[in-house]
Design a protein around this motif. Structure first.
Motif, PDB file in Angstrom:
ATOM      1  N   ALA A  32      30.029  39.626  53.191  1.00 55.71           N
ATOM      2  CA  ALA A  32      31.074  38.867  52.489  1.00 55.71           C
ATOM      3  C   ALA A  32      30.747  37.365  52.544  1.00 55.71           C
ATOM      4  N   SER A  33      30.330  36.892  53.694  1.00 49.51           N
ATOM      5  CA  SER A  33      29.970  35.480  53.846  1.00 49.51           C
ATOM      6  C   SER A  33      28.772  35.122  52.961  1.00 49.51           C
ATOM      7  N   PHE A  34      27.788  36.007  52.908  1.00 45.37           N
ATOM      8  CA  PHE A  34      26.629  35.803  52.048  1.00 45.37           C
ATOM      9  C   PHE A  34      27.055  35.658  50.589  1.00 45.37           C
ATOM     10  N   ASN A  35      27.916  36.555  50.123  1.00 45.28           N
ATOM     11  CA  ASN A  35      28.357  36.504  48.726  1.00 45.28           C
ATOM     12  C   ASN A  35      29.214  35.278  48.446  1.00 45.28           C
ATOM     13  N   ALA A  36      30.012  34.856  49.418  1.00 43.00           N
ATOM     14  CA  ALA A  36      30.787  33.623  49.256  1.00 43.00           C
ATOM     15  C   ALA A  36      29.838  32.437  49.122  1.00 43.00           C
ATOM     16  N   GLN A  37      28.784  32.433  49.930  1.00 45.29           N
ATOM     17  CA  GLN A  37      27.804  31.349  49.869  1.00 45.29           C
ATOM     18  C   GLN A  37      27.051  31.354  48.540  1.00 45.29           C
ATOM     19  N   CYS A  38      26.762  32.530  48.011  1.00 47.59           N
ATOM     20  CA  CYS A  38      26.112  32.618  46.701  1.00 47.59           C
ATOM     21  C   CYS A  38      26.998  31.986  45.631  1.00 47.59           C
ATOM     22  N   ALA A  39      28.288  32.294  45.655  1.00 48.29           N
ATOM     23  CA  ALA A  39      29.212  31.704  44.685  1.00 48.29           C
ATOM     24  C   ALA A  39      29.268  30.194  44.845  1.00 48.29           C
ATOM     25  N   GLU A  40      29.262  29.733  46.084  1.00 46.83           N
ATOM     26  CA  GLU A  40      29.308  28.295  46.336  1.00 46.83           C
ATOM     27  C   GLU A  40      28.043  27.607  45.816  1.00 46.83           C
ATOM     28  N   LYS A  41      26.887  28.186  46.041  1.00 53.26           N
ATOM     29  CA  LYS A  41      25.637  27.592  45.557  1.00 53.26           C
ATOM     30  C   LYS A  41      25.561  27.653  44.029  1.00 53.26           C
ATOM     31  N   LEU A  88      38.170  25.402  31.588  1.00 52.90           N
ATOM     32  CA  LEU A  88      38.079  26.808  31.960  1.00 52.90           C
ATOM     33  C   LEU A  88      39.352  27.530  31.543  1.00 52.90           C
ATOM     34  N   THR A  89      39.211  28.797  31.193  1.00 53.73           N
ATOM     35  CA  THR A  89      40.381  29.584  30.826  1.00 53.73           C
ATOM     36  C   THR A  89      41.253  29.796  32.059  1.00 53.73           C
ATOM     37  N   ASP A  90      42.508  30.136  31.810  1.00 56.22           N
ATOM     38  CA  ASP A  90      43.430  30.411  32.923  1.00 56.22           C
ATOM     39  C   ASP A  90      42.900  31.544  33.796  1.00 56.22           C
ATOM     40  N   GLU A  91      42.336  32.571  33.170  1.00 55.74           N
ATOM     41  CA  GLU A  91      41.794  33.703  33.919  1.00 55.74           C
ATOM     42  C   GLU A  91      40.666  33.265  34.859  1.00 55.74           C
ATOM     43  N   LEU A  92      39.784  32.398  34.355  1.00 58.13           N
ATOM     44  CA  LEU A  92      38.693  31.908  35.206  1.00 58.13           C
ATOM     45  C   LEU A  92      39.211  30.996  36.309  1.00 58.13           C
ATOM     46  N   LEU A  93      40.198  30.175  35.990  1.00 56.27           N
ATOM     47  CA  LEU A  93      40.778  29.308  37.011  1.00 56.27           C
ATOM     48  C   LEU A  93      41.408  30.125  38.134  1.00 56.27           C
ATOM     49  N   VAL A  94      42.116  31.185  37.776  1.00 56.98           N
ATOM     50  CA  VAL A  94      42.715  32.050  38.798  1.00 56.98           C
ATOM     51  C   VAL A  94      41.617  32.676  39.658  1.00 56.98           C
ATOM     52  N   LEU A  95      40.575  33.186  39.024  1.00 50.36           N
ATOM     53  CA  LEU A  95      39.459  33.796  39.752  1.00 50.36           C
ATOM     54  C   LEU A  95      38.822  32.800  40.713  1.00 50.36           C
ATOM     55  N   LEU A  96      38.503  31.609  40.226  1.00 51.04           N
ATOM     56  CA  LEU A  96      37.818  30.621  41.058  1.00 51.04           C
ATOM     57  C   LEU A  96      38.732  30.061  42.143  1.00 51.04           C
ATOM     58  N   ASN A  97      40.002  29.833  41.832  1.00 49.66           N
ATOM     59  CA  ASN A  97      40.938  29.359  42.853  1.00 49.66           C
ATOM     60  C   ASN A  97      41.167  30.416  43.932  1.00 49.66           C
ATOM     61  N   LEU A 137      35.064  40.293  45.047  1.00 47.82           N
ATOM     62  CA  LEU A 137      35.588  39.048  44.489  1.00 47.82           C
ATOM     63  C   LEU A 137      34.500  37.984  44.407  1.00 47.82           C
ATOM     64  N   PHE A 138      33.761  37.789  45.484  1.00 45.09           N
ATOM     65  CA  PHE A 138      32.741  36.740  45.504  1.00 45.09           C
ATOM     66  C   PHE A 138      31.570  37.061  44.578  1.00 45.09           C
ATOM     67  N   GLN A 139      31.234  38.344  44.441  1.00 48.85           N
ATOM     68  CA  GLN A 139      30.185  38.716  43.486  1.00 48.85           C
ATOM     69  C   GLN A 139      30.620  38.385  42.068  1.00 48.85           C
ATOM     70  N   ILE A 140      31.859  38.687  41.743  1.00 45.92           N
ATOM     71  CA  ILE A 140      32.372  38.390  40.402  1.00 45.92           C
ATOM     72  C   ILE A 140      32.357  36.883  40.162  1.00 45.92           C
ATOM     73  N   ALA A 141      32.848  36.114  41.128  1.00 47.54           N
ATOM     74  CA  ALA A 141      32.871  34.650  40.978  1.00 47.54           C
ATOM     75  C   ALA A 141      31.456  34.109  40.791  1.00 47.54           C
ATOM     76  N   ASP A 142      30.525  34.596  41.589  1.00 48.66           N
ATOM     77  CA  ASP A 142      29.135  34.154  41.491  1.00 48.66           C
ATOM     78  C   ASP A 142      28.569  34.453  40.107  1.00 48.66           C
ATOM     79  N   CYS A 143      28.779  35.670  39.623  1.00 52.11           N
ATOM     80  CA  CYS A 143      28.253  36.053  38.311  1.00 52.11           C
ATOM     81  C   CYS A 143      28.881  35.226  37.189  1.00 52.11           C
TER      82      CYS A 143
END
Length: 180
Positions: A32-41, A88-97, A137-143
């Protein structure tokens, strides 16, 4: 898989629960931490692309300075910069927030909030299921961020093929250093 009007393709499969022991909790936490870091990078790269668009005549030293500055920012600060530059769309803002909130919770409070759960199998299974949800969640955000970022980087001639060649080159370099 589609998020809004963005086709993010297929996600990497999330491992199944096996034993529910302490080691497995830590393994899922690491994933989970790895995927969060991928999204952050990915956010770093996205913000960098927009900085380059605004400053197209940078030399290598200036490029590295901007990248290092962005790379030292937190997920929240990066997201704030992206929000200022991109509609960003509302849907993307919700996802990223949500990703930001869950990433911070994972890093700072997950084990505190689940401390008692580590004492038995049912609690550990609950922890692992939560971690599997975060990995997704983090995989989706990263993609999503990568897909948005590709549109910016293509302006500089950096496309999927270029990235693939670069990854192959870095892997060969890694293998060469490992075998030396």
């Amino acid at each position: 898989m589609k998020i809004g009007d963005i086709d993010i393709g297929e996600l990497k499969p999330i491992p199944e629960l096996e034993l529910g022991d302490e080691k497995e909790v830590f393994a899922f936490y690491g994933l989970a931490s790895f995927n969060a870091q991928c999204a952050e990078k990915s956010l770093v790269n996205f913000a960098m692309g927009y900085r380059l668009v605004d400053n197209s005549a940078l030399n290598q030293e200036e490029w590295i300075e901007i990248y290092d500055g962005l790379n030292s920012n937190t997920f929240g600060r990066l997201l704030g910069q992206v929000k200022k530059q991109v509609a960003l769309t509302d849907e993307l803002l919700v996802l990223l927030n949500t990703s930001l909130k869950k990433r911070n919770w994972l890093a700072h409070d997950f084990f505190y909030d689940y401390a008692v759960h580590m004492s038995d199998i049912d609690g550990r299974v609950e922890m692992i299921e939560e971690l599997q949800s975060l990995i997704n969640l983090f995989q989706i955000a990263d993609c999503v961020i990568e897909k948005l970022s590709q549109k910016v980087w293509e302006r500089f001639g950096i496309n999927e093929e270029w990235l693939q060649r670069e990854m192959e080159s870095q892997f060969r370099e890694y293998q060469s250093a490992k075998n030396a």
